[in-house]
Design a protein around this motif. Structure first.
Motif, PDB file in Angstrom:
ATOM      1  N   CYS A   1      -1.212  63.164  69.661  1.00 52.90           N
ATOM      2  CA  CYS A   1      -1.833  62.103  70.457  1.00 52.90           C
ATOM      3  C   CYS A   1      -3.201  62.575  70.949  1.00 52.90           C
ATOM      4  O   CYS A   1      -3.886  61.862  71.679  1.00 52.90           O
ATOM      5  CB  CYS A   1      -0.946  61.713  71.637  1.00 52.90           C
ATOM      6  SG  CYS A   1      -0.597  63.066  72.786  1.00 52.90           S
ATOM      7  N   SER A   2      -3.586  63.797  70.547  1.00 52.93           N
ATOM      8  CA  SER A   2      -4.881  64.354  70.938  1.00 52.93           C
ATOM      9  C   SER A   2      -5.576  64.903  69.707  1.00 52.93           C
ATOM     10  O   SER A   2      -4.938  65.493  68.832  1.00 52.93           O
ATOM     11  CB  SER A   2      -4.691  65.468  71.974  1.00 52.93           C
ATOM     12  OG  SER A   2      -5.923  66.082  72.302  1.00 52.93           O
ATOM     13  N   GLY A   3      -6.884  64.699  69.650  1.00 55.95           N
ATOM     14  CA  GLY A   3      -7.659  65.181  68.516  1.00 55.95           C
ATOM     15  C   GLY A   3      -8.976  64.433  68.423  1.00 55.95           C
ATOM     16  O   GLY A   3      -9.286  63.573  69.255  1.00 55.95           O
ATOM     17  N   PRO A   4      -9.774  64.712  67.407  1.00 54.97           N
ATOM     18  CA  PRO A   4     -11.089  64.064  67.287  1.00 54.97           C
ATOM     19  C   PRO A   4     -11.056  62.691  66.629  1.00 54.97           C
ATOM     20  O   PRO A   4     -12.051  61.967  66.647  1.00 54.97           O
ATOM     21  CB  PRO A   4     -11.859  65.063  66.413  1.00 54.97           C
ATOM     22  CG  PRO A   4     -10.800  65.683  65.548  1.00 54.97           C
ATOM     23  CD  PRO A   4      -9.576  65.777  66.419  1.00 54.97           C
ATOM     24  N   GLU A   5      -9.915  62.312  66.042  1.00 55.83           N
ATOM     25  CA  GLU A   5      -9.836  61.040  65.323  1.00 55.83           C
ATOM     26  C   GLU A   5      -9.953  59.837  66.268  1.00 55.83           C
ATOM     27  O   GLU A   5      -9.474  59.892  67.409  1.00 55.83           O
ATOM     28  CB  GLU A   5      -8.523  60.950  64.541  1.00 55.83           C
ATOM     29  CG  GLU A   5      -8.349  62.023  63.475  1.00 55.83           C
ATOM     30  CD  GLU A   5      -7.718  63.294  63.993  1.00 55.83           C
ATOM     31  OE1 GLU A   5      -7.315  64.124  63.167  1.00 55.83           O
ATOM     32  OE2 GLU A   5      -7.625  63.451  65.226  1.00 55.83           O
ATOM     33  N   PRO A   6     -10.541  58.742  65.801  1.00 57.54           N
ATOM     34  CA  PRO A   6     -10.752  57.544  66.648  1.00 57.54           C
ATOM     35  C   PRO A   6      -9.462  56.959  67.212  1.00 57.54           C
ATOM     36  O   PRO A   6      -9.466  56.386  68.297  1.00 57.54           O
ATOM     37  CB  PRO A   6     -11.440  56.548  65.691  1.00 57.54           C
ATOM     38  CG  PRO A   6     -12.065  57.405  64.643  1.00 57.54           C
ATOM     39  CD  PRO A   6     -11.152  58.579  64.460  1.00 57.54           C
ATOM     40  N   GLU A   7      -8.362  57.088  66.480  1.00 58.68           N
ATOM     41  CA  GLU A   7      -7.111  56.463  66.930  1.00 58.68           C
ATOM     42  C   GLU A   7      -6.357  57.285  67.966  1.00 58.68           C
ATOM     43  O   GLU A   7      -5.354  56.817  68.512  1.00 58.68           O
ATOM     44  CB  GLU A   7      -6.187  56.213  65.729  1.00 58.68           C
ATOM     45  CG  GLU A   7      -5.623  57.462  65.082  1.00 58.68           C
ATOM     46  CD  GLU A   7      -6.514  58.054  63.993  1.00 58.68           C
ATOM     47  OE1 GLU A   7      -6.024  58.877  63.196  1.00 58.68           O
ATOM     48  OE2 GLU A   7      -7.709  57.677  63.949  1.00 58.68           O
ATOM     49  N   MET A   8      -6.835  58.476  68.262  1.00 62.67           N
ATOM     50  CA  MET A   8      -6.133  59.328  69.206  1.00 62.67           C
ATOM     51  C   MET A   8      -6.238  58.806  70.642  1.00 62.67           C
ATOM     52  O   MET A   8      -7.305  58.350  71.061  1.00 62.67           O
ATOM     53  CB  MET A   8      -6.665  60.762  69.151  1.00 62.67           C
ATOM     54  CG  MET A   8      -6.322  61.483  67.870  1.00 62.67           C
ATOM     55  SD  MET A   8      -4.538  61.705  67.723  1.00 62.67           S
ATOM     56  CE  MET A   8      -4.386  61.997  65.954  1.00 62.67           C
ATOM     57  N   LYS A   9      -5.139  58.912  71.374  1.00 61.90           N
ATOM     58  CA  LYS A   9      -5.139  58.487  72.775  1.00 61.90           C
ATOM     59  C   LYS A   9      -6.047  59.381  73.603  1.00 61.90           C
ATOM     60  O   LYS A   9      -6.741  58.915  74.507  1.00 61.90           O
ATOM     61  CB  LYS A   9      -3.713  58.525  73.324  1.00 61.90           C
ATOM     62  CG  LYS A   9      -3.591  58.062  74.771  1.00 61.90           C
ATOM     63  CD  LYS A   9      -2.136  58.052  75.232  1.00 61.90           C
ATOM     64  CE  LYS A   9      -2.020  57.580  76.670  1.00 61.90           C
ATOM     65  NZ  LYS A   9      -0.602  57.554  77.122  1.00 61.90           N
ATOM     66  N   TYR A  10      -6.025  60.677  73.295  1.00 66.87           N
ATOM     67  CA  TYR A  10      -6.864  61.639  74.015  1.00 66.87           C
ATOM     68  C   TYR A  10      -7.860  62.238  73.027  1.00 66.87           C
ATOM     69  O   TYR A  10      -7.530  63.132  72.255  1.00 66.87           O
ATOM     70  CB  TYR A  10      -5.991  62.730  74.650  1.00 66.87           C
ATOM     71  CG  TYR A  10      -4.948  62.185  75.595  1.00 66.87           C
ATOM     72  CD1 TYR A  10      -5.299  61.710  76.864  1.00 66.87           C
ATOM     73  CD2 TYR A  10      -3.605  62.117  75.214  1.00 66.87           C
ATOM     74  CE1 TYR A  10      -4.340  61.189  77.718  1.00 66.87           C
ATOM     75  CE2 TYR A  10      -2.639  61.599  76.068  1.00 66.87           C
ATOM     76  CZ  TYR A  10      -3.015  61.138  77.320  1.00 66.87           C
ATOM     77  OH  TYR A  10      -2.067  60.617  78.167  1.00 66.87           O
ATOM     78  N   ARG A  11      -9.072  61.703  73.039  1.00 65.78           N
ATOM     79  CA  ARG A  11     -10.106  62.149  72.111  1.00 65.78           C
ATOM     80  C   ARG A  11     -10.758  63.431  72.607  1.00 65.78           C
ATOM     81  O   ARG A  11     -11.004  63.600  73.800  1.00 65.78           O
ATOM     82  CB  ARG A  11     -11.192  61.079  71.987  1.00 65.78           C
ATOM     83  CG  ARG A  11     -10.768  59.795  71.301  1.00 65.78           C
ATOM     84  CD  ARG A  11     -10.688  59.928  69.797  1.00 65.78           C
ATOM     85  NE  ARG A  11     -11.939  60.365  69.212  1.00 65.78           N
ATOM     86  CZ  ARG A  11     -12.974  59.576  68.952  1.00 65.78           C
ATOM     87  NH1 ARG A  11     -12.908  58.272  69.250  1.00 65.78           N
ATOM     88  NH2 ARG A  11     -14.072  60.046  68.401  1.00 65.78           N
ATOM     89  N   VAL A  12     -11.016  64.345  71.685  1.00 67.71           N
ATOM     90  CA  VAL A  12     -11.724  65.581  72.009  1.00 67.71           C
ATOM     91  C   VAL A  12     -12.841  65.781  71.001  1.00 67.71           C
ATOM     92  O   VAL A  12     -12.834  65.202  69.906  1.00 67.71           O
ATOM     93  CB  VAL A  12     -10.771  66.805  71.990  1.00 67.71           C
ATOM     94  CG1 VAL A  12      -9.692  66.670  73.035  1.00 67.71           C
ATOM     95  CG2 VAL A  12     -10.154  66.991  70.606  1.00 67.71           C
ATOM     96  N   ASP A  13     -13.812  66.596  71.374  1.00 66.65           N
ATOM     97  CA  ASP A  13     -14.943  66.877  70.506  1.00 66.65           C
ATOM     98  C   ASP A  13     -14.460  67.515  69.196  1.00 66.65           C
ATOM     99  O   ASP A  13     -13.654  68.450  69.209  1.00 66.65           O
ATOM    100  CB  ASP A  13     -15.910  67.826  71.223  1.00 66.65           C
ATOM    101  CG  ASP A  13     -17.084  68.208  70.351  1.00 66.65           C
ATOM    102  OD1 ASP A  13     -18.013  67.396  70.234  1.00 66.65           O
ATOM    103  OD2 ASP A  13     -17.058  69.323  69.779  1.00 66.65           O
ATOM    104  N   ALA A  14     -14.951  67.016  68.071  1.00 68.03           N
ATOM    105  CA  ALA A  14     -14.494  67.484  66.767  1.00 68.03           C
ATOM    106  C   ALA A  14     -14.791  68.961  66.544  1.00 68.03           C
ATOM    107  O   ALA A  14     -13.961  69.708  66.002  1.00 68.03           O
ATOM    108  CB  ALA A  14     -15.143  66.650  65.654  1.00 68.03           C
TER     109      ALA A  14
END
Length: 252
Positions: A152-165
């Motif tokens: 649910c976390s990561g750089p992908e657009p669909e992630m609930k918790y976005r992080v820097d790639a």
């Protein structure tokens, strides 16, 4: 305060971005959650010890379990375990490992391990605070197929918790190196935290580990499940009970 070279910490692309604002100077980066209150990080274990001692003293002085439930805002089972327990948290050795988590679970102190882990170095204090708001079901670590879980976390657009790639790739790469260099890493590292809610799994802690395990070909890993609602607890047991049949289950 320990001085560290930014070149040894940040990936090259991120370092170049920082150098646009400051270069060749010493800067202070504050902790993300500001000043920590009493009972957080390593102080939580002291809090548990002192609270449990107070509960036992009140019980020995004649207060009933119902009285203690109201005074300390704990469930019947939690108070009962404390007043009759012979093994205190202080006798257990905490570490962010699978072995430590299992030891706390066997002593019916799994909730203490969870909060120590989440508060350690400010790992995930908001998550720890949220868990304390009501009683939950907690399962001691279980070895479970990774196919059940998704990030649910990561750089992908669909992630609930976005992080820097760039930061994600840097941390993931470093973690993979550690796993490959550490014999039997999956059986030593702390378990991932997964909530079961609405008939689905939600990965609360361990997104980097999940991706690293999958990339490196692992099929199973240790998971610590938690559930809030009684009906979801029963649904989980019906569908996945075979994976937790040997687990210690507490509600706190």
């Amino acid at each position: 305060m320990k001085y560290r070279n930014a070149q040894d910490i940040f990936p090259e692309a991120l370092l170049k971005q920082i150098q646009r604002y400051v270069s060749g100077e010493t800067i202070y980066i504050p902790a993300g959650n500001g000043k920590r209150s009493w009972g957080e990080t390593s102080g939580y274990q002291q809090f548990i010890r002192e609270r449990n001692a107070a509960i036992k003293a009140d019980f020995e002085a004649g207060k009933t379990i119902d009285d203690l439930m109201e005074k300390y805002c704990l469930s019947y089972d939690s108070i009962k375990r404390i007043v009759y327990s012979k093994k205190e948290v202080s006798m257990l050795k905490y570490s962010a490992t699978l072995e430590s988590a299992k030891a706390y679970a066997e002593a019916e102190k799994l909730d203490a391990w969870i909060h120590l882990y989440l508060n350690e170095e400010g790992r995930n204090i908001p998550f720890s605070d949220g868990l304390k708001k009501c009683d939950r079901y907690y399962f001691s670590p279980a070895l479970v197929p990774l196919k059940f879980f998704k990030r649910c976390s990561g750089p992908e657009p669909e992630m609930k918790y976005r992080v820097d790639a760039l930061w994600w790739d840097h941390k993931l790469g470093e973690l993979k190196k550690t796993i490959e260099a550490t014999p039997d890493f999956v059986n030593k590292c702390a378990p991932m935290f997964v909530e079961y809610t609405g008939g689905e799994f939600v990965l609360n802690d361990g997104n980097h580990r999940l991706q690293a395990y999958k990339d490196l070909g692992y099929e199973k890993a240790w998971v610590l499940f938690w559930i809030t609602e009684e009906d979801e607890y029963q649904d989980f047991l019906k569908k996945y009970g075979e994976y937790v049949k040997d687990c210690v289950v507490i509600r706190k």
